[in-house]
Write a protein that holds these residues in place. Structure first.
Motif, PDB file in Angstrom:
ATOM      1  N   ASN A   1     -10.789   4.751  12.953  1.00 28.44           N
ATOM      2  CA  ASN A   1     -10.036   4.469  14.044  1.00 28.44           C
ATOM      3  C   ASN A   1      -9.636   5.864  14.614  1.00 28.44           C
ATOM      4  O   ASN A   1      -9.037   6.661  14.003  1.00 28.44           O
ATOM      5  N   ILE A   2      -9.789   6.248  15.973  1.00 26.45           N
ATOM      6  CA  ILE A   2      -9.286   7.612  16.749  1.00 26.45           C
ATOM      7  C   ILE A   2      -8.078   7.525  17.804  1.00 26.45           C
ATOM      8  O   ILE A   2      -8.197   8.165  18.520  1.00 26.45           O
ATOM      9  N   ASP A   3      -7.532   6.063  17.402  1.00 25.86           N
ATOM     10  CA  ASP A   3      -6.729   5.873  18.348  1.00 25.86           C
ATOM     11  C   ASP A   3      -5.376   6.863  18.050  1.00 25.86           C
ATOM     12  O   ASP A   3      -4.618   6.273  17.084  1.00 25.86           O
ATOM     13  N   SER A   4      -5.015   7.883  18.863  1.00 26.60           N
ATOM     14  CA  SER A   4      -3.485   8.800  18.777  1.00 26.60           C
ATOM     15  C   SER A   4      -2.562   7.990  18.755  1.00 26.60           C
ATOM     16  O   SER A   4      -1.383   8.128  18.060  1.00 26.60           O
ATOM     17  N   GLN A   5      -2.676   6.917  19.271  1.00 28.49           N
ATOM     18  CA  GLN A   5      -1.144   6.075  19.560  1.00 28.49           C
ATOM     19  C   GLN A   5      -0.679   5.118  18.450  1.00 28.49           C
ATOM     20  O   GLN A   5       0.275   4.565  18.155  1.00 28.49           O
ATOM     21  N   ILE A   6      -2.043   4.769  17.492  1.00 26.63           N
ATOM     22  CA  ILE A   6      -1.529   3.785  16.564  1.00 26.63           C
ATOM     23  C   ILE A   6      -0.753   3.979  15.154  1.00 26.63           C
ATOM     24  O   ILE A   6      -0.015   3.353  14.861  1.00 26.63           O
ATOM     25  N   PRO A   7      -1.060   5.383  15.000  1.00 26.14           N
ATOM     26  CA  PRO A   7      -0.310   5.787  13.544  1.00 26.14           C
ATOM     27  C   PRO A   7       1.184   5.516  13.731  1.00 26.14           C
ATOM     28  O   PRO A   7       1.798   5.248  12.676  1.00 26.14           O
ATOM     29  N   ASN A   8       1.999   5.794  14.619  1.00 26.79           N
ATOM     30  CA  ASN A   8       3.450   5.773  14.847  1.00 26.79           C
ATOM     31  C   ASN A   8       3.616   4.413  14.711  1.00 26.79           C
ATOM     32  O   ASN A   8       4.646   3.877  14.097  1.00 26.79           O
ATOM     33  N   ALA A   9       3.119   3.559  15.472  1.00 27.37           N
ATOM     34  CA  ALA A   9       3.361   2.037  15.345  1.00 27.37           C
ATOM     35  C   ALA A   9       3.219   1.498  13.852  1.00 27.37           C
ATOM     36  O   ALA A   9       3.979   0.627  13.372  1.00 27.37           O
ATOM     37  N   LEU A  10       1.925   1.899  13.395  1.00 31.08           N
ATOM     38  CA  LEU A  10       1.753   1.283  12.136  1.00 31.08           C
ATOM     39  C   LEU A  10       2.880   1.696  11.087  1.00 31.08           C
ATOM     40  O   LEU A  10       3.161   1.238  10.054  1.00 31.08           O
ATOM     41  N   ALA A  11       3.048   3.140  11.293  1.00 33.76           N
ATOM     42  CA  ALA A  11       4.293   3.764  10.333  1.00 33.76           C
ATOM     43  C   ALA A  11       5.394   3.063  10.435  1.00 33.76           C
ATOM     44  O   ALA A  11       6.230   2.443   9.427  1.00 33.76           O
ATOM     45  N   ALA A  12       6.047   2.932  11.533  1.00 33.95           N
ATOM     46  CA  ALA A  12       7.346   2.018  12.051  1.00 33.95           C
ATOM     47  C   ALA A  12       7.416   0.841  11.212  1.00 33.95           C
ATOM     48  O   ALA A  12       8.265   0.216  10.487  1.00 33.95           O
ATOM     49  N   GLU A  13       6.374   0.067  11.472  1.00 32.83           N
ATOM     50  CA  GLU A  13       6.003  -1.525  10.906  1.00 32.83           C
ATOM     51  C   GLU A  13       5.905  -1.435   9.546  1.00 32.83           C
ATOM     52  O   GLU A  13       6.733  -2.106   8.916  1.00 32.83           O
ATOM     53  N   GLY A  14       5.303  -0.411   8.993  1.00 29.28           N
ATOM     54  CA  GLY A  14       5.090  -0.283   7.485  1.00 29.28           C
ATOM     55  C   GLY A  14       6.343   0.135   6.791  1.00 29.28           C
ATOM     56  O   GLY A  14       6.536  -0.396   5.648  1.00 29.28           O
ATOM     57  N   ILE A  15       7.264   0.805   7.359  1.00 30.08           N
ATOM     58  CA  ILE A  15       8.233   1.197   6.655  1.00 30.08           C
ATOM     59  C   ILE A  15       9.301   0.148   6.958  1.00 30.08           C
ATOM     60  O   ILE A  15      10.053  -0.120   5.777  1.00 30.08           O
ATOM     61  N   LEU A  16       9.398  -0.554   7.823  1.00 32.43           N
ATOM     62  CA  LEU A  16      10.319  -1.597   8.092  1.00 32.43           C
ATOM     63  C   LEU A  16      10.061  -2.882   7.200  1.00 32.43           C
ATOM     64  O   LEU A  16      10.942  -3.574   6.502  1.00 32.43           O
ATOM     65  N   SER A  17       8.651  -2.980   6.888  1.00 34.74           N
ATOM     66  CA  SER A  17       8.266  -4.167   6.117  1.00 34.74           C
ATOM     67  C   SER A  17       8.349  -3.855   4.526  1.00 34.74           C
ATOM     68  O   SER A  17       8.163  -4.825   3.718  1.00 34.74           O
ATOM     69  N   GLY A  18       8.226  -2.627   4.193  1.00 33.22           N
ATOM     70  CA  GLY A  18       8.286  -2.203   2.857  1.00 33.22           C
ATOM     71  C   GLY A  18       7.017  -1.690   2.330  1.00 33.22           C
ATOM     72  O   GLY A  18       6.985  -1.480   1.381  1.00 33.22           O
ATOM     73  N   LYS A  19       5.963  -1.925   3.264  1.00 33.90           N
ATOM     74  CA  LYS A  19       4.478  -1.668   2.795  1.00 33.90           C
ATOM     75  C   LYS A  19       4.399  -0.229   2.658  1.00 33.90           C
ATOM     76  O   LYS A  19       3.795   0.153   1.648  1.00 33.90           O
ATOM     77  N   ILE A  20       5.189   0.709   3.415  1.00 34.30           N
ATOM     78  CA  ILE A  20       5.271   1.979   3.285  1.00 34.30           C
ATOM     79  C   ILE A  20       6.594   2.468   2.540  1.00 34.30           C
ATOM     80  O   ILE A  20       7.521   2.160   3.124  1.00 34.30           O
ATOM     81  N   LYS A  21       6.307   3.080   1.256  1.00 39.23           N
ATOM     82  CA  LYS A  21       7.584   3.275   0.448  1.00 39.23           C
ATOM     83  C   LYS A  21       8.131   4.936   0.696  1.00 39.23           C
ATOM     84  O   LYS A  21       7.192   5.647   0.778  1.00 39.23           O
ATOM     85  N   LEU A  22       9.219   5.012   1.263  1.00 40.60           N
ATOM     86  CA  LEU A  22       9.700   6.559   1.291  1.00 40.60           C
ATOM     87  C   LEU A  22      10.366   6.701  -0.086  1.00 40.60           C
ATOM     88  O   LEU A  22      11.671   6.225  -0.412  1.00 40.60           O
ATOM     89  N   PRO A  23       9.867   7.648  -0.718  1.00 40.35           N
ATOM     90  CA  PRO A  23      10.468   7.936  -2.114  1.00 40.35           C
ATOM     91  C   PRO A  23      11.851   8.752  -2.124  1.00 40.35           C
ATOM     92  O   PRO A  23      12.189   9.385  -0.924  1.00 40.35           O
ATOM     93  N   GLY A  24      12.943   8.505  -3.210  1.00 36.07           N
ATOM     94  CA  GLY A  24      14.110   9.294  -3.003  1.00 36.07           C
ATOM     95  C   GLY A  24      15.204   8.602  -2.545  1.00 36.07           C
ATOM     96  O   GLY A  24      16.322   9.001  -2.677  1.00 36.07           O
ATOM     97  N   LEU A  25      15.104   7.377  -1.772  1.00 33.01           N
ATOM     98  CA  LEU A  25      15.987   6.884  -1.206  1.00 33.01           C
ATOM     99  C   LEU A  25      16.939   5.830  -2.132  1.00 33.01           C
ATOM    100  O   LEU A  25      16.197   5.154  -2.821  1.00 33.01           O
ATOM    101  N   LYS A  26      18.147   5.743  -2.204  1.00 32.01           N
ATOM    102  CA  LYS A  26      18.958   4.770  -2.973  1.00 32.01           C
ATOM    103  C   LYS A  26      19.078   3.785  -2.296  1.00 32.01           C
ATOM    104  O   LYS A  26      19.177   2.589  -3.188  1.00 32.01           O
ATOM    105  N   GLY A  27      19.127   3.511  -0.928  1.00 27.63           N
ATOM    106  CA  GLY A  27      19.271   2.337  -0.286  1.00 27.63           C
ATOM    107  C   GLY A  27      18.260   1.613   0.474  1.00 27.63           C
ATOM    108  O   GLY A  27      17.280   2.143   0.342  1.00 27.63           O
ATOM    109  N   SER A  28      18.370   0.653   1.218  1.00 23.74           N
ATOM    110  CA  SER A  28      17.455  -0.057   1.930  1.00 23.74           C
ATOM    111  C   SER A  28      17.493   0.474   3.583  1.00 23.74           C
ATOM    112  O   SER A  28      18.637   0.561   3.757  1.00 23.74           O
ATOM    113  N   ILE A  29      16.578   0.744   3.961  1.00 22.24           N
ATOM    114  CA  ILE A  29      16.484   1.161   5.426  1.00 22.24           C
ATOM    115  C   ILE A  29      17.151  -0.042   6.269  1.00 22.24           C
ATOM    116  O   ILE A  29      16.451  -1.194   6.288  1.00 22.24           O
TER     117      ILE A  29
END
Length: 243
Positions: free
Chosen positions: A78-106
């Motif tokens: 996929n070469i759609d440069s607008q897609i990564p930001n949307a996937l990242a936001a959705e993934g972080i909110l759903s927990g699919k993408i983990k952000l190491p080092g955080l103590k709390g929940s977003i």
């Protein structure tokens, strides 16, 4: 993320950074498409390559189609440069993408957040009063199952990495997230030969606590979704397929 009106086509040529000529498989009609990626993509956009175009006609557009994916061997990229930001936001909110080092929940996330001289892709807060930034980069360059960024020098990317490093010193939790827009990958890295200054900036940022993450995607001609975390290795050797 699923596209609404995908047609398969044969790539003819890229007229400039934004425009390409293709031929629809089902009708043989030659069409003009908008290329949704300003990177070079030389190893992908080859004559006679199979591509996926999204039909989005509008009186406000100069072209009725967007070129969003290219078949490389057996793999769609996929070469759609607008897609990564949307996937990242959705993934972080759903927990699919983990952000190491955080103590709390977003519990709060905002896209396109201005901080000092930069506009970072994602700002977040947690229920433990933690705050942070995520800068998202799409990765489409691949060779021998190694993914690399960038495929062309990026002054904007360099600036963002340097300013994430500064934000990290101000007690923000800072991340660079590479969304690898193809499925088959062993390791992600920085294309050092393409932009030595970016390599050095990432090296310094990482040493100062900025975390570098990479997630690949399941991709076909009609859809793309986050798959799983993949290793990021700054010292991984990368052979540019365009050299």
């Amino acid at each position: 993320m699923k596209y609404s009106a995908i047609y398969l086509a044969i790539f003819i040529e890229r007229s400039n950074r934004f425009i390409a000529r293709c031929r629809l498989l089902n009708t043989g009609e030659e069409i003009i498409t908008h290329v949704k990626n300003t990177g070079r993509s030389k190893e992908l956009l080859l004559p006679n390559a199979l591509v996926a175009v999204n039909h989005q006609p509008s009186d406000k557009r100069k072209t009725a189609y967007d070129l969003i994916a290219v078949k490389k061997g057996e793999m769609w990229i996929n070469i759609d440069s607008q897609i990564p930001n949307a996937l990242a936001a959705e993934g972080i909110l759903s927990g699919k993408i983990k952000l190491p080092g955080l103590k709390g929940s977003i519990n709060y996330l905002k896209r396109e957040y201005t901080y000092e001289r930069s506009k970072f892709d994602i700002y977040f807060e947690t229920d433990q009063q933690e705050k942070g930034f995520v800068e998202v980069k799409g990765m489409t360059l691949e060779n021998y199952e190694i993914g690399a960024f960038p495929d062309a020098p990026t002054l904007r990317g360099l600036k963002h990495v340097e300013e994430l490093r500064l934000a990290q010193t101000m007690e923000y939790h800072c991340y660079v997230l590479f969304v690898v827009q193809f499925p088959t990958i062993q390791t992600a890295t920085i294309h050092r030969e393409m932009q030595p200054a970016l390599y050095e900036a990432v090296e310094k940022a990482k040493a100062d606590g900025v975390q570098i993450l990479a997630y690949n995607c399941d991709v076909d001609q009609e859809s793309i979704s986050i798959k799983e975390a993949v290793p990021f290795d700054l010292n991984q050797k990368f052979i540019d397929p365009n050299q």
